[in-house]
Enzyme design. Structure first.
Site, PDB file in Angstrom:
ATOM      1  N   TYR A   3     -14.558  11.454 -79.201  1.00 62.00           N
ATOM      2  CA  TYR A   3     -12.750  11.701 -80.208  1.00 62.00           C
ATOM      3  C   TYR A   3     -12.220  11.079 -79.089  1.00 62.00           C
ATOM      4  CZ  TYR A   3      -8.040  14.138 -80.454  1.00 62.00           C
ATOM      5  OH  TYR A   3      -7.193  14.303 -80.823  1.00 62.00           O
ATOM      6  N   LYS A  32      -9.251   8.116 -80.989  1.00 58.20           N
ATOM      7  CA  LYS A  32      -7.995   7.622 -81.168  1.00 58.20           C
ATOM      8  C   LYS A  32      -7.991   6.628 -80.025  1.00 58.20           C
ATOM      9  CE  LYS A  32      -7.041  11.735 -82.846  1.00 58.20           C
ATOM     10  NZ  LYS A  32      -6.719  12.036 -84.684  1.00 58.20           N
ATOM     11  N   ASP A  70     -10.458  12.953 -99.553  1.00 57.10           N
ATOM     12  CA  ASP A  70     -11.618  13.355 -98.059  1.00 57.10           C
ATOM     13  C   ASP A  70     -11.525  11.789 -97.446  1.00 57.10           C
ATOM     14  OD1 ASP A  70     -13.754  13.538 -96.986  1.00 57.10           O
ATOM     15  OD2 ASP A  70     -14.646  14.103 -97.909  1.00 57.10           O
ATOM     16  N   SER A  80      -3.840  10.961 -79.557  1.00 54.77           N
ATOM     17  CA  SER A  80      -3.738  12.052 -78.406  1.00 54.77           C
ATOM     18  C   SER A  80      -3.327  11.196 -76.925  1.00 54.77           C
ATOM     19  CB  SER A  80      -5.250  12.531 -78.526  1.00 54.77           C
ATOM     20  OG  SER A  80      -5.538  12.590 -77.408  1.00 54.77           O
TER      21      SER A  80
END
Length: 275
Positions: A151, A155, A63, A138
């Site tokens: 997000y 990245k 985790d 990404s």
């Protein structure tokens, strides 16, 4: 090719740890590395729930939001030569409406967990004189998109860590790279977390972006194609800082060098239905 063999073009058998190996890119990378003859650990939050384990992969619980779990995983893996930081969360929402606990969670998962795990495994790589660290990022880090700010920021952050780290560890035989996939057909659209309020002034445009994003991903490259790129980064004698795959990467990165940044941002927006 059997999992115990190594092709003439691949290096000697290495031990690899691939995070998020229960599905998508992580599963494809783990499968590809096993096929190349490497000893592969794959992580999952709940390894016991994996219904179709990959032959040759040993699963470890991890985790990334829990420091103790990260430390236990690193200890269980032992001497790791190759680390592929792939696990993460895809998150959407108008910037104003992103709950801070959700932003903090995505940073813990996508950035801080990967950084912590890398810190724990790097000393062994350095002392043995060989290592490869691959951050799966990404293309949105290079081509930001509205309504994906949290997000995109995660990245961009891991790419920043990766680019800065390269020079520190390269004298010790450790290569560090970021792999930036574009649109990928892995079913990630069903797993994405989304935050938009009912009656939001951004809702109509947000829904346009999401629908176009999902359609682009449905036509995107496969997880296996991304895995091939990750393996190139892992097995390169001198890994490059950045590898991009999918979404016409060679063309769009060439345009990025030629066009003003404001123009590229407009192109990215239009590609996702925004005017």
């Amino acid at each position: 090719m059997s999992s115990s063999s190594v092709s003439p073009s691949s290096p000697s058998r290495r031990t690899a740890l691939v995070t998020g190996a229960s599905s998508g890119i992580g599963a494809a990378v783990a499968t590809a590395l096993v096929a190349r003859g490497h000893h592969v650990y794959g992580t999952s939050r709940s390894p016991e729930k994996i219904t179709s384990p990959i032959p040759g992969v040993e699963y470890l619980a991890l985790d990334l939001t829990d420091h103790a779990s990260v430390e236990a995983c690193a200890a269980a893996a032992g001497e790791v030569d190759v680390l592929v930081n792939n696990a993460g969360e895809s998150q959407n929402g108008p910037f104003e409406e992103l709950p801070m606990d959700a932003v903090e969670r995505v940073f813990r998962l996508n950035v801080f967990g990967a950084v912590h795990l890398t810190q724990l495994l790097l000393p062994g790589m350095r002392s043995r004189g060989y290592g490869r660290v691959v951050m799966v990022g990404s293309m949105l880090a290079s081509f930001p998109l509205a309504y994906r700010s949290s997000y995109v920021a995660t990245k961009a952050a891991i790419k920043g860590f990766s680019d800065s780290l390269r020079r520190e560890v390269s004298p010790f035989g450790v290569g560090v790279s970021t792999v930036e996939p574009g649109s990928i057909n892995t079913g990630i659209s069903e797993r994405r977390t989304q935050y938009v309020r009912e009656g939001s002034p951004f809702e109509a445009e947000y829904r346009t972006m999401v629908n176009t994003l999902n359609a682009n991903e449905a036509k995107g490259v496969s997880a296996e194609k991304v895995a091939t790129t990750v393996v190139r980064a892992v097995e390169a004698r001198s890994p490059r800082p950045l590898y991009a795959v999918g979404s016409n990467a060679p063309l769009v990165f060439a345009l990025r060098r030629l066009l003003p940044r404001s123009v590229m941002l407009r192109i990215v927006a239009r590609k996702h239905g925004l005017r």
